[in-house]
Design an enzyme around this catalytic site. Sequence first.
Site, mmCIF file in Angstrom:
data_model
loop_
_atom_site.group_PDB
_atom_site.id
_atom_site.type_symbol
_atom_site.label_atom_id
_atom_site.label_comp_id
_atom_site.label_asym_id
_atom_site.label_seq_id
_atom_site.Cartn_x
_atom_site.Cartn_y
_atom_site.Cartn_z
ATOM 1 N N HIS A 268 1.089 -1.332 0.048
ATOM 2 C CA HIS A 268 0.103 0.216 0.140
ATOM 3 C C HIS A 268 1.080 1.675 0.239
ATOM 4 O O HIS A 268 1.629 1.823 -1.236
ATOM 5 C CB HIS A 268 -0.571 -0.485 1.140
ATOM 6 C CG HIS A 268 -2.059 0.661 1.434
ATOM 7 N ND1 HIS A 268 -2.308 1.484 -0.340
ATOM 8 C CD2 HIS A 268 -2.980 0.686 2.536
ATOM 9 C CE1 HIS A 268 -3.388 2.104 0.582
ATOM 10 N NE2 HIS A 268 -3.974 2.305 1.211
ATOM 11 N N HIS A 307 -2.249 -3.119 -9.634
ATOM 12 C CA HIS A 307 -3.235 -1.860 -8.682
ATOM 13 C C HIS A 307 -4.383 -2.461 -9.534
ATOM 14 O O HIS A 307 -5.468 -3.609 -10.020
ATOM 15 C CB HIS A 307 -2.886 -0.629 -9.357
ATOM 16 C CG HIS A 307 -4.471 0.506 -8.521
ATOM 17 N ND1 HIS A 307 -5.586 0.508 -8.446
ATOM 18 C CD2 HIS A 307 -4.331 1.752 -6.887
ATOM 19 C CE1 HIS A 307 -6.045 0.942 -7.327
ATOM 20 N NE2 HIS A 307 -5.068 1.810 -6.771
ATOM 21 N N ASP A 363 2.516 5.159 -7.070
ATOM 22 C CA ASP A 363 3.967 4.700 -6.602
ATOM 23 C C ASP A 363 5.120 4.700 -7.181
ATOM 24 O O ASP A 363 6.032 5.007 -6.689
ATOM 25 C CB ASP A 363 3.763 3.836 -6.068
ATOM 26 C CG ASP A 363 2.910 4.684 -4.667
ATOM 27 O OD1 ASP A 363 2.790 5.585 -4.187
ATOM 28 O OD2 ASP A 363 1.954 3.314 -4.006
HETATM 29 N N1 CMC Z 1 4.419 -6.892 -10.091
HETATM 30 C C1 CMC Z 1 4.351 -8.461 -11.369
HETATM 31 N N2 CMC Z 1 3.373 -8.362 -11.276
HETATM 32 C C2 CMC Z 1 2.286 -8.599 -10.852
HETATM 33 C C3 CMC Z 1 2.165 -7.112 -9.909
HETATM 34 C C4 CMC Z 1 3.346 -6.928 -10.324
HETATM 35 N N3 CMC Z 1 3.708 -5.481 -9.540
HETATM 36 N N4 CMC Z 1 1.137 -6.922 -9.472
HETATM 37 C C5 CMC Z 1 -0.001 -8.132 -9.647
HETATM 38 N N5 CMC Z 1 0.536 -8.886 -10.947
HETATM 39 C C6 CMC Z 1 0.553 -9.946 -11.204
HETATM 40 C C7 CMC Z 1 0.112 -11.026 -9.738
HETATM 41 O O1 CMC Z 1 1.182 -11.930 -9.664
HETATM 42 C C8 CMC Z 1 -1.522 -12.145 -10.645
HETATM 43 O O2 CMC Z 1 -0.638 -12.311 -11.531
HETATM 44 P P1 CMC Z 1 -1.412 -13.864 -11.779
HETATM 45 O O3 CMC Z 1 -2.801 -13.675 -12.595
HETATM 46 O O4 CMC Z 1 -0.420 -14.926 -12.980
HETATM 47 O O5 CMC Z 1 -1.630 -14.590 -10.419
HETATM 48 C C9 CMC Z 1 -1.560 -10.831 -11.091
HETATM 49 O O6 CMC Z 1 -0.837 -9.838 -11.800
HETATM 50 C C10 CMC Z 1 -3.316 -10.786 -10.726
HETATM 51 O O7 CMC Z 1 -2.362 -9.498 -9.476
HETATM 52 P P2 CMC Z 1 -2.841 -9.836 -8.085
HETATM 53 O O8 CMC Z 1 -2.010 -9.637 -7.258
HETATM 54 O O9 CMC Z 1 -4.143 -10.411 -7.686
HETATM 55 O O10 CMC Z 1 -3.525 -8.471 -8.196
HETATM 56 P P3 CMC Z 1 -4.059 -7.841 -6.662
HETATM 57 O O11 CMC Z 1 -5.982 -6.732 -7.562
HETATM 58 O O12 CMC Z 1 -4.691 -8.544 -5.232
HETATM 59 O O13 CMC Z 1 -2.589 -7.143 -5.938
HETATM 60 C C11 CMC Z 1 -1.369 -4.878 -5.739
HETATM 61 C C12 CMC Z 1 -2.465 -5.265 -6.357
HETATM 62 C C13 CMC Z 1 -1.210 -3.464 -5.996
HETATM 63 C C14 CMC Z 1 -1.615 -5.749 -4.775
HETATM 64 C C15 CMC Z 1 -0.450 -5.697 -6.766
HETATM 65 O O14 CMC Z 1 -0.802 -5.269 -8.192
HETATM 66 C C16 CMC Z 1 0.856 -5.064 -6.114
HETATM 67 O O15 CMC Z 1 1.572 -5.851 -5.477
HETATM 68 N N6 CMC Z 1 1.602 -4.032 -6.816
HETATM 69 C C17 CMC Z 1 3.292 -4.225 -6.984
HETATM 70 C C18 CMC Z 1 2.880 -3.091 -5.355
HETATM 71 C C19 CMC Z 1 2.306 -1.290 -5.486
HETATM 72 O O16 CMC Z 1 2.714 -1.224 -6.308
HETATM 73 N N7 CMC Z 1 0.935 -1.223 -4.941
HETATM 74 C C20 CMC Z 1 0.629 0.399 -5.321
HETATM 75 C C21 CMC Z 1 -0.077 -0.071 -5.136
HETATM 76 S S1 CMC Z 1 -1.537 2.105 -5.524
HETATM 77 C C22 CMC Z 1 -1.063 2.811 -4.560
HETATM 78 C C23 CMC Z 1 -1.929 1.883 -3.242
HETATM 79 O O17 CMC Z 1 -3.451 2.030 -3.387
HETATM 80 O O18 CMC Z 1 -1.714 1.865 -1.781
#
Ligand code: CMC
Length: 429
Positions: A268, A307, A363
């Site tokens: 986050h 996201h 970010d």
């Molecule tokens: N790098 C590589 N793969 C990713 C990433 C990433 N940053 N984000 C998602 N994926 C992949 C994930 O592995 C999954 O692949 P598969 O379907 O093959 O298993 C697919 O994309 C869907 O991901 P998810 O984890 O189910 O998506 P989510 O909605 O639960 O997660 C997130 C959202 C923001 C936690 C995630 O994208 C992430 O960890 N991003 C990196 C951390 C980040 O930049 N966070 C800041 C968010 S914006 C500011 C805020 O709101 O705080």
Amino acid sequence: MSKDTLTITDNRTGKTYELPIENGTVRAIDFRQIKVSDDDFGMMVYDPAFTNTAATKSSITYIDGDAGILRYRGYPIEQLAEQSTFLETAYLLMNGELPTRAELDGFVHAITIHTMVHENVREFIDSFRYDAHPMGIVVSTVAALSTFYPEAKDIQDPEVRKLQAIRLIAKIPTLAAYAYRHRRGLPYVYPDNDLSYAGNLLNMLFRMREVRYEPNPVIEKALDVLFILHADHEQNCSTNAMRSVGSSHVDPYSATAAACAALYGPLHGGANEAVVRMLQEIGSPKNIPAFIDRVKAGDVRLMGFGHRVYKNYDPRASVIKRLAYQVFDEVGQNPLIDTAIELERRALADDYFKERKLYPNVDFYSGLIYQSMGLPMDLFPVLFAIGRMPGWLAQWEEMLRDREQKIARPRQIYLGSDKRDYQPISLRG
Ligand code: CMC
């Protein structure tokens, strides 16, 4: 003929149920009538991480994640970033409408005269370890503010709530700056009421021996815009924490401390710090292909990408990217920007990211701006918390006024052991 209902047939019993649809949604509680026998508890819906569950109705922030749209109270984020100020945007979020001149002046004045914290707060910040993470200090000191304002417990009184909201927006920069100065071993700088909100924060962070601190107007403006971009983001993890903890009717300082704690996490508000660390680890654009291979193999995440809601370019990331160059023109190019630009270019062209609709989020570039302003990485989530404060407070206020809200209490599906008898330790294998 079309009807705003959903018909469900339970194939276990052959019974049919008709559930009303309102705002494209069915009420989870309507599923409870679906039973196989009279003593059946009734059907629940299972949604770990709330990926498809609306926990509230809200009029604050609108996001269309597929189209990359973000609006506060109907106003596009791009217009607010361009034309508003952080405090005006805070007023908008908390009151629903843009202020008149008199309302804005009154609000800015109220914030300005509440920026000081009790001297005891300064003293207990002093007692943190010399290398304490500033976010840890902020989480603790925000919670501690509740002990200075015991009347804040009276959350049913709108005037009491309003005063605490003013205090929280006013004091969080002071706590942030004190946390930073403590880490640096520098004397604390008291707020300067003649400066803007962002200008005063820069003063409290950076003032040394000068008689009067003059903030750099480009940096001051950039910081203000960054706060606008972070001011609200509907039901994100920290806002959900604010609402959930606030639903127990605890005072707003305690609820905000919970929101700050949620924001601290690397998925986050900690992501901007993680992005800079990632770019430093990559080191140079030539190492990007190998890094992307590691991301695709699932070894690491591309921080600042992806996201839960945006499946398109995060509109805040576009504004921040432009802002970054304005700051670099003033203070010099951040050496990591070339790596960031190339990383973004390669990721956006790669099928792994395209298929999963992973785009830069807020970010990806914000950390580079903060770093160029001379701010250490562990202060980044604290800056996010300053920006998000009016959003948390607006959402908390909305939750308390919502007659449908109660103490937040999710259900579970119990899959553990059935009843079994206690065995004395001497009899256990
Ligand atoms: N790098 C590589 N793969 C990713 C990433 C990433 N940053 N984000 C998602 N994926 C992949 C994930 O592995 C999954 O692949 P598969 O379907 O093959 O298993 C697919 O994309 C869907 O991901 P998810 O984890 O189910 O998506 P989510 O909605 O639960 O997660 C997130 C959202 C923001 C936690 C995630 O994208 C992430 O960890 N991003 C990196 C951390 C980040 O930049 N966070 C800041 C968010 S914006 C500011 C805020 O709101 O705080």
